[in-house]
Design a protein around this motif. Structure first.
Motif, PDB file in Angstrom:
ATOM      1  N   SER A   1       0.868  -0.947   0.141  1.00 36.04           N
ATOM      2  CA  SER A   1      -0.062  -0.143  -0.052  1.00 36.04           C
ATOM      3  C   SER A   1       0.916   1.326   0.010  1.00 36.04           C
ATOM      4  O   SER A   1       0.298   2.127  -0.328  1.00 36.04           O
TER       5      SER A   1
ATOM      6  N   LYS B   1       2.124   2.542   2.778  1.00 37.35           N
ATOM      7  CA  LYS B   1       1.847   3.195   3.635  1.00 37.35           C
ATOM      8  C   LYS B   1       2.895   2.967   5.018  1.00 37.35           C
ATOM      9  O   LYS B   1       2.829   3.515   5.960  1.00 37.35           O
TER      10      LYS B   1
ATOM     11  N   ALA C   1       3.290   6.625   0.446  1.00 35.96           N
ATOM     12  CA  ALA C   1       1.828   7.286  -0.035  1.00 35.96           C
ATOM     13  C   ALA C   1       1.808   8.682   0.636  1.00 35.96           C
ATOM     14  O   ALA C   1       1.762   8.840   1.800  1.00 35.96           O
TER      15      ALA C   1
ATOM     16  N   TRP D   1      -0.435   5.293  -5.724  1.00 38.91           N
ATOM     17  CA  TRP D   1      -1.044   5.460  -4.488  1.00 38.91           C
ATOM     18  C   TRP D   1      -1.611   7.156  -4.268  1.00 38.91           C
ATOM     19  O   TRP D   1      -1.477   7.623  -3.371  1.00 38.91           O
TER      20      TRP D   1
END
Length: 120
Positions: free
Chosen positions: A43, A45, A55, A101
């Motif tokens: 992701s 993150k 991101a 992202w």
């Protein structure tokens, strides 16, 4: 209906090529998965307190020079990839990170990576 089955097969196969191409991973995504995702997560993150988020990060989206330096030389626990990835591979990987992202960074070129290598 169709008399030439070889021709029909080619036509039908061609009909699926655009769909298959659309499903192909963006350049750099596989390199990210292989080299970065274990720490920074798929992701982007990261892991709070351990691995920073990519991101939405200003470092990722701003001037590419600081990011190139970190990726080539490493920083803290992050290894450098100077000897592991080519200029083209690093350009693809960083372009992916800078545009995935929701990031709004510009593409990185192999020439930019080569210049960063020379700067050390």
């Amino acid at each position: 209906m169709f008399r030439n089955t070889a021709f029909t097969a080619l036509v039908l196969a061609g009909a699926f090529l655009p769909a298959a191409s659309a499903l192909a991973a963006p350049p750099g995504q596989t390199l990210y998965a292989d080299n970065c995702a274990a720490c920074h997560q798929v992701s982007g993150k990261g892991v709070k307190g351990a691995y920073p988020t990519l991101a939405g990060a200003p470092l990722v989206q701003g001037d590419a020079k600081p990011l190139l330096s970190i990726v080539l030389n490493g920083k803290n626990e992050m290894p450098g990839f100077r000897d592991d990835l080519s200029d083209a591979d690093l350009a693809d990987l960083l372009t992916y990170v800078r545009t995935a992202w929701g990031n709004k960074g510009k593409a990185v070129t192999p020439a930019e990576v080569a210049a960063a290598r020379r700067r050390k």
